[in-house]
Design a protein around this motif. Sequence first.
Motif, PDB file in Angstrom:
ATOM      1  N   ASP A 224       0.851  -1.186   0.000  1.00  0.00           N
ATOM      2  CA  ASP A 224       0.000   0.000   0.000  1.00  0.00           C
ATOM      3  C   ASP A 224       0.890   1.240   0.000  1.00  0.00           C
TER       4      ASP A 224
ATOM      5  N   LYS B 241       0.099   4.399   0.006  1.00  0.00           N
ATOM      6  CA  LYS B 241      -0.330   5.422   0.961  1.00  0.00           C
ATOM      7  C   LYS B 241       0.249   5.141   2.346  1.00  0.00           C
ATOM      8  N   LEU B 242       0.159   3.880   2.787  1.00  0.00           N
ATOM      9  CA  LEU B 242       0.704   3.530   4.103  1.00  0.00           C
ATOM     10  C   LEU B 242       2.224   3.656   4.127  1.00  0.00           C
TER      11      LEU B 242
ATOM     12  N   SER C  95       4.026   5.787   2.369  1.00  0.00           N
ATOM     13  CA  SER C  95       4.383   7.204   2.430  1.00  0.00           C
ATOM     14  C   SER C  95       4.158   7.753   3.838  1.00  0.00           C
ATOM     15  N   LEU C  96       3.081   7.307   4.493  1.00  0.00           N
ATOM     16  CA  LEU C  96       2.859   7.737   5.871  1.00  0.00           C
ATOM     17  C   LEU C  96       3.955   7.224   6.801  1.00  0.00           C
ATOM     18  N   LEU C  97       4.416   6.016   6.538  1.00  0.00           N
ATOM     19  CA  LEU C  97       5.475   5.440   7.365  1.00  0.00           C
ATOM     20  C   LEU C  97       6.783   6.199   7.185  1.00  0.00           C
ATOM     21  N   LYS C  98       7.031   6.693   5.959  1.00  0.00           N
ATOM     22  CA  LYS C  98       8.254   7.461   5.724  1.00  0.00           C
ATOM     23  C   LYS C  98       8.211   8.804   6.431  1.00  0.00           C
ATOM     24  N   ASP C  99       7.011   9.329   6.685  1.00  0.00           N
ATOM     25  CA  ASP C  99       6.870  10.617   7.353  1.00  0.00           C
ATOM     26  C   ASP C  99       6.998  10.511   8.873  1.00  0.00           C
ATOM     27  N   VAL C 100       7.029   9.313   9.394  1.00  0.00           N
ATOM     28  CA  VAL C 100       7.118   9.138  10.844  1.00  0.00           C
ATOM     29  C   VAL C 100       8.521   9.521  11.297  1.00  0.00           C
TER      30      VAL C 100
END
Length: 174
Positions: free
Chosen positions: A58, A60-61, A63-68
């Motif tokens: 996924d 989207k998930l 990219s969100l994980l990279k922003d953490v």
Amino acid sequence: MGAAVFRAIRNFNLENRAEREISKMKPSAAPRHPSTKSLLREQMSRHPEIKGEIARKDDKLLSLLKDVYVDSKDPVSSLQVKDPGTPQEQKEFRLAKGHDFNMNIKNIPKGKISVVEALTLLNNHKLYPETWTAEKIAEEYYLEQKDVKSLLRYFVTFEVNLLPPNGKKAIPSK
């Protein structure tokens, strides 16, 4: 001599044995329980898109994980660093009673006693309870009266009594 022989036997044909171990088939996933095999096949046949969902990444998930961003700090220790400018509180000390037992104890904080002093005061109270009352002990050793009362109530010194066995005469001491 024995260690050298053992080392030679252990290292014999080492590269071939290591290569053989590496080239072996890797273990597969643990087998599923027989009762769930039929249920899994049934679900896969009803919903073939599940197979694709399981393997798909996924974006989207991801990219969100990279922003953490994790920012951590060491926890503050329980011992706070004291400012050298502030004066420390002076503790009151007293000299130990009965120096003949333990010479390495120079002074003891008020409100505390050493093991030797505890045994001494318990023994004194046991032998002379009228003289060594809780009030006198508290005054003598700079302790709180409630602590001394608890000490006298819950702690006792050992007393060894040697009794002769039944039917035998006691051996007289020489």
